[in-house]
Design an enzyme around this catalytic site. Sequence first.
Site, short mmCIF file in Angstrom:
data_model
loop_
_atom_site.label_atom_id
_atom_site.label_comp_id
_atom_site.label_asym_id
_atom_site.label_seq_id
_atom_site.Cartn_x
_atom_site.Cartn_y
_atom_site.Cartn_z
CB ALA A 119 -7.96 -8.54 -0.59
CG HIS A 174 -5.03 -1.85 6.70
ND1 HIS A 174 -4.10 -1.40 5.79
CD2 HIS A 174 -5.94 -2.56 5.99
CE1 HIS A 174 -4.43 -1.83 4.58
NE2 HIS A 174 -5.54 -2.53 4.67
CG HIS A 231 -1.92 -1.07 1.25
ND1 HIS A 231 -3.20 -0.92 0.77
CD2 HIS A 231 -1.85 -2.35 1.67
CE1 HIS A 231 -3.87 -2.05 0.89
NE2 HIS A 231 -3.08 -2.94 1.43
CE1 TYR A 251 -2.18 -4.36 8.58
CE2 TYR A 251 -4.46 -4.97 8.15
CZ TYR A 251 -3.19 -4.65 7.69
OH TYR A 251 -2.94 -4.62 6.35
CD GLU A 252 -1.25 0.38 8.12
OE1 GLU A 252 -0.25 1.02 7.78
OE2 GLU A 252 -2.35 0.49 7.54
N1 HPA Z 1 -9.11 -12.90 6.27
C1 HPA Z 1 -8.97 -11.58 6.55
N2 HPA Z 1 -8.59 -10.68 5.66
C2 HPA Z 1 -8.35 -11.11 4.41
C3 HPA Z 1 -8.48 -12.45 4.05
C4 HPA Z 1 -8.87 -13.40 5.03
O1 HPA Z 1 -9.02 -14.60 4.78
N3 HPA Z 1 -8.16 -12.53 2.73
C5 HPA Z 1 -7.86 -11.27 2.32
N4 HPA Z 1 -7.97 -10.40 3.33
#
Ligand code: HPA
Length: 274
Positions: free
Chosen positions: A114, A84, A62, A86-87
């Site tokens: 994703a 994010h 990113h 989680y960062e």
């Molecule tokens: N879990 C969480 N985040 C994701 C996943 C997943 O399986 N695939 C892509 N981002």
Amino acid sequence: MLQLENRINNAFDYIRSLTDAKPVMGIVLGSGLGDFCDRLKNTTVVPFDSIPDFPVATVDSHRGEFVFGTHCNKSIVALSGRLHYYEGYSQQEITMPVRIMKKLGVSTLLLTNAAGGINLTYSTGALMLISDHLNFSGSNPLIGQNLSEYGLRFPDMSDIYSKSLREELKAKARKEGIMLEEGVYAMYSGPSFETPAEIRFFRSAGADAVGMSTAPEAIIANHCGIKVIGVSCITNMAAGVLDRKLSHTEVTETAARVRETFIRVVELAISLAQ
Ligand code: HPA
């Protein structure tokens, strides 16, 4: 540290000093879609790390920049590289770009990501329109003082992912032979992938896909009256569905494989913005 409101205003003032663009649509580009920006014309790029008091993106794939440009003569702003939870940033911080977009004039926001497939009828590489979300992240971006210039203290969330825009996008995609799944996105904090038990729980709660983003941005957009479209690329089946381990490599490889179709869906979504 400055208050959130001041950080947003300072970032907005800085960006405004660089461009007088009035984008109608904002796009948050998920994993693998960053180079969509190459298709924009007349671009102005504003890297996050050039903006005063702004969080910087720390995930390798990113880049972390606002990209202003036009697509089919429509003014848009894309976020190449989202922030994010989680960062280590708060959900208030990772959603600052959405409020900046509001101040820039954005009225429709396309959120892409994703995600792991939880619905057993999905296959890897499928694209899913988000119909609703389950926020299992453990937080909410509206916690803290309400910024009332953006919206209400207790905002309604019954139609976050605009039903009417979903119908329009589905119809456009169908005409081009693009098949879109439609389902509920569960947000998990990450950065570890979920456990198989968590995935079974999310499935029983009604989730069709899982990922580590999107819900905070959608909540903040909805709070300030921006219409949202969400599209997930199912890059892998979620933990425990198949007898194999999950990896970020699989996520980026699948995202690369379906990139062209995903970009076409992004373009169709842009055509809906007014
Ligand atoms: N879990 C969480 N985040 C994701 C996943 C997943 O399986 N695939 C892509 N981002």
